[in-house]
Structures are given as C-alpha cells and as structure tokens.
Write an enzyme that holds these catalytic residues in place. Structure first.
Site, short mmCIF file in Angstrom:
data_model
loop_
_atom_site.label_atom_id
_atom_site.label_comp_id
_atom_site.label_asym_id
_atom_site.label_seq_id
_atom_site.Cartn_x
_atom_site.Cartn_y
_atom_site.Cartn_z
N GLU A 470 0.88 -1.30 -0.11
CA GLU A 470 0.00 -0.01 -0.05
C GLU A 470 0.90 1.18 0.11
O GLU A 470 0.69 2.11 0.90
CB GLU A 470 -0.93 -0.15 1.35
CG GLU A 470 -1.97 -1.32 1.01
CD GLU A 470 -3.00 -1.24 2.31
OE1 GLU A 470 -4.02 -1.50 2.13
OE2 GLU A 470 -2.67 -1.07 3.39
N GLU A 533 -4.22 -10.11 0.38
CA GLU A 533 -5.16 -9.93 1.32
C GLU A 533 -6.57 -10.28 0.89
O GLU A 533 -6.91 -9.97 -0.09
CB GLU A 533 -5.03 -8.63 2.04
CG GLU A 533 -3.83 -8.20 2.57
CD GLU A 533 -3.55 -6.80 3.20
OE1 GLU A 533 -4.68 -6.33 3.50
OE2 GLU A 533 -2.64 -6.31 3.40
#
Length: 973
Positions: A470, A533
C-alpha cells in the site's frame, strides 16, 4: 558476487541553515553501517554451528538485558551529550532490551491504519512530540578477543538510532525491521567499555513505515557483539534448487565472499538425520569472491508438506590447516517457477492457503519470543495453512528458520508502506503524490529492499519477494523489482499496487470480489493471481470462504491468497479491579491521540493465540482431502489434494450417527492415493442397518498416522459429513399429548393458560408469551418477542449496515386482533395479528397449547413497504433466569456457525454451558449462533428446563448477555 543496479539518487535542498540531521534526511539512511549481508555467525566449532547457538559462543557477548534509560518527549529536550564519558546517569531508570518502551510505561502506544500518527509533512518527522529514548550500558571485552576485529549487531531498532562506543560516534541507521551492523574495533578498549544508543520514535523513514499496526518504539530485537577470526565469510548466497526437466535431482550453487583471499576452505553438505554426507569439497581460497556449482545430486526435495533440510557447513582454515571459522546454514532443495501462468513448486502448480502475520505479542508489543513463533506455526499447520506473508516487513530471522524447519511458504516483504500518501480513501495513489514515484525517496526504497534481500536470501521457505504494501506505484518500485530479479532470478517478485503492470510477476490484488476474480480469468493474463489480502477476519467474519475456494479450485490461474490476518493486535491491560482485557486503538493517551480504534483486531486467533471459531472454517476449507458420496451407490470418493504427499501418511476414520448418537465407528481400508489422485470406497456395509425412523449421518476423518513436529498421531487434518438417511417420520421431542385438559383465564391485561404443573401468561397488549411457570419454577424473565435484529459485527459497522438497517432495531409492534379458540379441552389456539412500524409490515403469530405443557408457535412476517431495507434476522427472543445455564442441542457444533460459515461445524449432539456460547471478540457483537438445529434445550442443574424444536431445522442461539447490552457495547468492566 552481487549484481548492483545502478541508481541515480537526486540531490535536493531544504530552506534551512546548517547540516540536515540524519533522522530528517531521506537521503541518509545509513552512516558507517556495514553493507547488508546474509544472516550468519562465524562459529569456531561445529557443535555450536550445527545448532546455530551463536549466543553460546565465547566470541559473542550478548547485550540483551537491563540498560540505563532516559525518555525525552522530543529531540529538543533529549540529553544530547549523554554518550560522553562520565555523563551522570544516576537518576535514570532501567529498561529491558529488547523491548518497546511504550510497553514499559514510557509514552503512548498508538494504533492507526492509514493515517500517519503525526502531522503529515514529508520528509520531516514531527519535532514538538517525537519522543527520544537514550540507552546506555557497560560491557566487557573478553581477554581472548585481543587483536580481533569486533562488530556490533542490532537486530532491529524502531525507528532510527545513533550509536556511540566509549564516547566515539560509531554510526546511524534507520529501517525498523532489518538488522544493522557496525565495526567498532577502533572504539573499544581492554576491560570496561560503554555503549550509548539514541533512538528516535519517528524519523524521515517513518513515512515509509505506515503499516496497519501499533506504532511502538525502541530496541526491538537482539543486540550483541562478536569477534571475527582472521578470515571468514563476509557474505554467501546458497541456491539449492532442482533440475528443470525431472525435478528429481538437486543442484547447488554457492557464491562466496571471503574477507581475505588466503587459506583454504571446505564445503560440507550433510543430511544429519540420515548421517549422510551429500558433498565434501575442499579447495584453496584463490580470490575473495568465488562460486561453486554442483549438479545431479541425489536429494529429497523441500516443500511445505515435507520440509526436508540439509545442513551446509562452510569451514575456513589458515595455511597451516587450523580452523578459523565455520558458517552454517540449513537449506532445502526446492525450485520456484512460473510455468504456463501458474506458480509452481518443484514443477507442480500449488495453491497458496495463506495468512498474513504481524509480529505481535500482547504483553511485549513487537518483541516476539521463539515460543510464540512456534505456537503460531503449530496452529497454522494444524489448520491447513501452508503459506504466510510477512506483513508488512522482514521478520526476525528466527521466524524464517522455523518456517524452513516446519514447512511454510513465505512471501517476504520490504519494510515499505506509505499508505497515507494515497489510498482509496485519499484521492487514490496518484503518481504525483506517492513516495513510490518520488525521486527523493528512491534511495530509501532501494536500501530497504536491499537489506531485506541480502539478509534473508538463504532461507528456503521464502519463495516470493514483495516490494512493500500500500505505497502506490512508480519508478522506485520498478527499480527495486529490477534489482531483485537481477540478483535472484528464480524467486518471483510481487507487489499489490503494481496491479497488471509488467514488473510484478504475480498479480496480487487486495480484497477482490468473486466477480473481479472471474474478470481476471477472462483477461487470460499470463501470470497467476494470488490475493495478497482477502476475507478481513475482523470480529465475527470469514463468511463465504467456501465460495472463493470453489472458484479458485476451478480456475488454474487463481492460486489462492493470504487471509487478513493471523492475530488480533490487542495489548493486555487491566481494569481498576484487576480484570484483564485487550486494549485497542483509543485505549491509551488523551482523547486527541490518533487512533483507528479496534481495526487492529483482525485475527484468526485472539491476541493470546487462542483460536477463534472462524479459524476452524479456514481449516475445513483449506483441507487437503476432498470427500464426495454417491448415496445411490454407497460410494465414497476420496480425492488427495496434497501436492507432494500420498495418503499413506493418514488413517481414515468413520462414524455412523443416528439422531446425533454414534452407533458405529472404526477405520476404513483405503488404497494408497497419490498426490492429486482419487479412489473410491464402498460404505454400505460400513453403515449397515439403522432403523428407518432415524436420521443417519456418515462422518469421515483423515488423521495423522504418526507424530509430526506440529501435531500428534491421530490428529484430524480433514473431515466431512454426509446425510445418508432422512428420518421416515418426523421425530417429535415434544409429545403434544392429547391426554389431560387445559384451562384459560382472561384478565384485564393478560390471558392465562393452565395445565397440570404449568401455566402460560399472554400479554394482551403485545400478544407475546410473557410468562411460563413449571413445577413452581419461573422460566421467563422477559416476553417471547419478535426479533428482527442481529447485533452488528465489526464488518457490519464498517459497511454502515447498523445504520442502514436500524429501522429493525427495536421495531414498534402493534397487535390489532387477538383470537382465542378452545378447540377442545386438550388444545387451545390463540392467534395474534398485528403490524410493525406503523403498518409498514404485517406480523402474525399463532400459539397452539397442549396439556403436556408444549406450545406450537407459527410466526409469519410480511414486509408491505418495499422501500424498507432488508431484515437482518427473523425470529423470536426471550430471557430466562440465570439458573438455566446449561444447554444441549442437536445441530451443528460445537462452535458457532452461520449460513455462510458452517461447513466446519458437524451436525451432532452437543452439551455445553450458556456462558461459553459468547465469543469474546474485542468489540461485543453477534456470536454463538448455531445452524441446522433440530432441537435445543436449556435447563438448570436439576435438569428442569425447556426444549425448543423446529418443524424444520432452525438457527438458534443462547447468550449470557442481553441483545440490548451487546448492541450498546460492553465496557471493559
């Protein structure tokens, strides 16, 4: 030996006077730090080398333990000259190393997910509140270290630090999650010495450490000194692989970097379990850098299923054949490829049944023990997890050693996340904003990736490198990807934010919906997709995991993913009366402390590593045996979904259940099933004859035939349940006896129905059963009322479901009509008709009372206003006195289950305590539900109570708390 990617680091200036301090300068990440290299220790004997007991070596001084410590609120008030000889530290406290100082009472633990825990102004860290920890201690240099070079090793310091020895400045380093080493030879003296370490809570590098975790500080990993022999290995890279055609022969290639080009060396590769030597090679050291390669080796390969390890010993001798140093590394022979668009281990496409894992301890913060690491691995293996993503930073080296030993595939991830610089909630990861595309931060991105790779390159379990998490995309990540591929061509490189860009070898999205996975399949991209994820295991969650895996098993390009995440990041705290609780964001510091609340509680296990119910569902969905039953042929098909393991290692147990009771059990004779193959077994004789009036289930279990390092013989790794016979006639627990008589009395506010030893009371205003008395026992504390609400889960609240559906929380029910009919002396019917929420829905319930005390309840609900939102739950609720604390049921259990998360809970007879039905999620929420329940009883210690039975299987639950209390949120008290 190393291939170096040429990077151009741009210079820049700030509108300030004087030299920029290192902790504010993204171009200065290391001062005097030795080049990163493989984790290794120069042992002087084979015994310590074999066991990797570096801390026992006489050439190692462990500096863990008590240090003098001074905490300062900001850099401006820190003792800047504390490193000087004679500085007065008599008033200082002491602190443990390793530790996080917030866990020792200094400063505030802060949990945030996306936002930085300080005012955003890159590259500048805050100065008004930016605590500094000053550490100091004495140490002795052993006499036998005289004349030797000495280094100091820091396993991990959060977030940046300066170090001095005897007042002399040794160096500076930042990157909280990789090790740093310095040569301190010129600073030490015979006998007593002192070391001073200055640790900043935040530095410029903190802009690259914006991970979803507790923001803690201090010396988090081991600190030690070690003395070097006259010659040793500065670095080495072991590549133990397999031939690319048959995958049956081993290849070994080792790059050496000796400290000096003199003397001799010996390479031994041994199978210590078999007491066998695979390679025994000796040669002179003709140059500092050297490469050896061996082919056609007879080896057993390594995989997560069978983690066979060999021990490599690299010994260095002087010219007179005296042993100088022994370096040791355990390795497994395995090959990683992407073939035909699939990630392959040893030539076979595999599925990643993974989980993300933070380094977390509920008492010690980021300091994790070997015991907790082993506990994690044992739990993962027991629940069929075969892979772990080091989210979101390189872990303690001991973790990789254990993953090598026990068998877990690892995605190792660089300590890079700059989430707050761009996200889905912050105008996206625009290239003009993200640090991943900013040339000022190129050097920092590169050096963090380099430290990860160089330190961990020899661990077999690492099969994929990840560039970070991220942090947007951009040229900085393109460069680090190129560096990794240049230096390690076999291991794939992945990065979530690369999406479909060419520099990621694996498409690694985050939380894709099932339809998005189908869209990827339609693209026919030549790369595999592995979710970095998915599922988000926060609170009561992990529903529809089975749906994901039905698609994954169908489509070759979809190869699994990593559930977010492994452990709740709760911190152990105590209330004023001594009760333990898990603290989350917002539980520390003043109200202005940055926080994202309980978003840190996303684990499959609680903070103390006890198992949550949804981990049991993960085990079931991830299991490696698939069972199918053709009831028309009584033919059980067993498919072996292991990639490298035959069924020879397992026993297959069966149980036959009639109305939940085990009537037959034993073990089946099953032919050996090779990996990826299946066989069939006839079970008609196994089940035998069971009365046709009974409901019959056939359960099958795959169990370990012998002990494993992570589980004992007999441990169940896979199971399934099949309904083989429905009851010919519905078995009624309640007799609805026609004998006896009933009486009805009408009072002003209620109706009373009485029989022998019992009575019911109906509230005429609500139409609800308001009381039940049996043999002198009052069985109800509240009315049996319509329930249209389910206590919101964490993910409900995150999606705003509790607000969107709030109309159904405590709905207004008005009874318009009550019709009473005495069918005969043995049956009374009461029909109540009403409306909900100002006639936006209709509601009717009909009671049939019988002389044995039973009542049949028929409920109907019809939503008239189609503009109303969906109903969270349709059912009835009531409270019983506390003495009815025991429960039994015939349905799925023993753990909680839901319509989208019930495959792991088998139908059977279960008995438990009501108090145990509440799952203590950090945020109080819905829990304890039971699905496919035939009947449930609640009773006191004398066996007196009630039985609830559905005409067809229902969902039922019993709680030790009221729905209202759970809905409003329980406090720590």
């Amino acid at each position: 030996m190393k291939q170096v990617l040429l990077l151009v680091f741009l210079l820049y200036s700030f509108a300030s006077s004087g030299q920029i301090e290192s902790w504010k300068d993204p171009q200065t990440n290391r001062i005097n730090e030795l080049a990163p290299s493989a984790h290794s220790f120069p042992f002087r004997n084979y015994g310590f080398a074999q066991k990797n007991e570096w801390e026992k070596s006489e050439y190692c001084v462990l500096l863990n333990g008590k240090w003098y410590f001074k905490w300062s609120e900001n850099p401006g008030c820190r003792p800047v000259n504390f490193f000087e000889k004679g500085f007065d530290i008599s008033t200082w406290s002491s602190i443990d190393v390793p530790s996080n100082w917030q866990m020792k009472g200094y400063g505030t633990p802060i949990y945030t997910n996306v936002k930085y825990p300080f005012p955003e102004n890159p590259p500048f860290p805050p100065e008004h509140y930016n605590p500094v920890g000053s550490y100091k201690r004495a140490f002795e240099i052993p006499d036998n270290w005289k004349g030797k070079s000495v280094r100091i090793h820091f396993g991990g310091v959060n977030s940046a630090f300066n170090v001095w020895v005897n007042g002399g400045f040794v160096g500076y380093s930042e990157d909280s999650k990789t090790s740093s080493e310095f040569d301190i030879t010129k600073y030490i003296q015979k006998g007593a010495n002192d070391i001073s370490v200055e640790v900043f809570r935040w530095c410029d590098g903190s802009y690259l450490e914006d991970q979803d975790m507790w923001r803690l500080s201090g010396i988090e990993r081991d600190v030690y000194l070690y003395a070097l022999p006259d010659n040793f290995l500065e670095d080495y890279f072991i590549r133990a692989s397999l031939d690319s055609s048959t995958y049956s022969k081993g290849t070994l290639e080792i790059d050496f970097e000796f400290e000096k080009s003199k003397g001799n060396y010996r390479l031994v590769v041994a199978d210590l379990e078999a007491n066998d030597t695979l390679i025994n090679y000796e040669n002179k050291i003709s140059s500092r850098e050297n490469t050896l390669k061996f082919d056609d080796l007879n080896i057993e390969s390594w995989s997560s299923e069978d983690p066979k390890l060999y021990q490599v010993f690299i010994s260095i001798y002087d010219t007179s054949e005296s042993l100088l140093a022994v370096h040791s590394q355990k390795v497994g022979f395995r090959r990683v490829d992407i073939l035909n668009g699939q990630l392959c281990i040893n030539g076979k496409p595999i599925l990643i049944k993974g989980v993300n894992r933070h380094e977390h301890d509920p008492v010690h913060g980021h300091v994790v023990s070997e015991e907790s690491m082993i506990k994690d691995i044992e739990l993962m293996k027991k629940h069929n997890i075969n892979a772990v993503r080091a989210s979101h930073y390189p872990n303690d080296p001991g973790w990789y050693e254990l993953c090598d030993l026990y068998g877990l595939y690892v995605v190792d991830e660089a300590n890079i996340e700059s989430h707050a610089m761009g996200s889905l909630w912050n105008d996206g990861y625009s290239l003009d904003r993200t640090l991943g595309n900013n040339p000022i931060w190129k050097k920092a991105h590169f050096e963090r990736t380099e430290s990860m790779f160089e330190g961990n390159k020899n661990f077999t379990s690492i099969i994929i490198w990840s560039l970070g998490n991220e942090a947007g995309s951009g040229v900085n990540f393109e460069n680090t990807a190129q560096y990794l591929k240049m230096n390690d061509p076999e291991r794939p490189v992945q990065y979530e934010q690369a999406w479909l860009e060419p520099y990621t070898d694996i498409v690694a999205p985050m939380y894709p919906k099932i339809e998005h996975l189908k869209e990827f399949v339609s693209l026919e991209d030549p790369r595999p997709l592995i979710m970095c994820e998915y599922m988000h295991a926060m609170g009561n969650s992990v529903g529809n995991l089975h749906d994901y895996w039905a698609l994954i098993k169908k489509e070759p390009s979809l190869q699994g993913g990593f559930i977010w995440d492994w452990i709740d990041q709760g911190l152990l705290q105590h209330t004023s009366n001594g009760k333990e609780y898990w603290a989350v964001g917002g539980d520390f510091g003043p109200p202005s402390t940055p926080s994202d609340g309980d978003f840190c509680a996303n684990g499959l296990v609680f903070a103390d590593r006890t198992v949550k119910p949804h981990l049991k569902e993960v085990k079931k969905v991830y299991q490696y045996f698939d069972f199918k039953l053709d009831t028309s042929k009584s033919e059980l098909t067993i498919h072996n979904d292991y990639f490298f393991t035959s069924s020879e290692q397992f026993l297959f147990k069966y149980e036959v259940l009639a109305d939940g009771e085990t009537v037959k059990a034993g073990y089946m004779d099953v032919p050996v099933i090779s990996p990826g193959k299946h066989t069939t077994v006839l079970i008609d004789e196994i089940i035998g004859e069971v009365g046709e009036e009974r409901e019959v289930f056939f359960n099958v279990y795959a169990q370990l035939k012998s002990d494993k390092p992570w589980a004992e013989k007999g441990f169940t790794v896979a199971y399934e349940q099949f309904l083989t016979q429905s009851a010919k006639a519905k078995k009624i627990i309640l007799s609805r006896a026609a004998n006896g008589s009933l009486e009805i009395y009408e009072h002003t506010n209620y109706l009373k129905i009485s029989g022998v030893d019992f009575s019911y009371r109906i509230n005429k205003a609500s139409g609800n059963i308001a009381g039940l008395t049996y043999c002198g026992y009052d069985m109800m504390k509240s009315e049996l009322a319509l329930n249209l609400w389910r206590v919101p889960t964490n993910n409900d609240r995150g999606a705003g479901i509790h607000e969107k559906l709030s109309v159904w929380n405590n709905p207004e029910v008005v009874i318009d009509t009550i019709i009473v009919k005495q069918v005969n002396e043995s049956e009374i019917v009461i029909e109540c008709r009403g409306n909900v929420n100002d006639r936006r829905a209709e509601y009717t319930h009909v009671y049939n009372f019988f002389p044995d005390g039973s009542v049949h309840i028929d409920v109907s609900f019809d939503k008239i206003d189609e503009n109303l939102p969906e109903v969270p739950r349709l059912g009835l609720k009531f409270q019983m006195p506390a003495q009815y604390k025991n429960m039994s049921w015939y349905g799925r259990g023993p753990h909680e289950s839901y319509r989208d998360r019930k495959s792991s809970a088998l139908i059977g007879l279960y008995t438990d305590n009501v108090a145990n039905q509440h799952t203590p999620y950090v945020m109080p929420q819905e829990s304890g539900n039971k699905t496919d329940v035939r009947w449930m009883s609640l009773y006191n210690d004398n066996g007196t109570g009630i039985i609830i039975q559905g005409i067809k299987p229902l969902e039922m639950s019993a709680y030790p708390y009221s729905q209202k209390l759970l809905n409003n949120g329980l406090s720590h008290n």
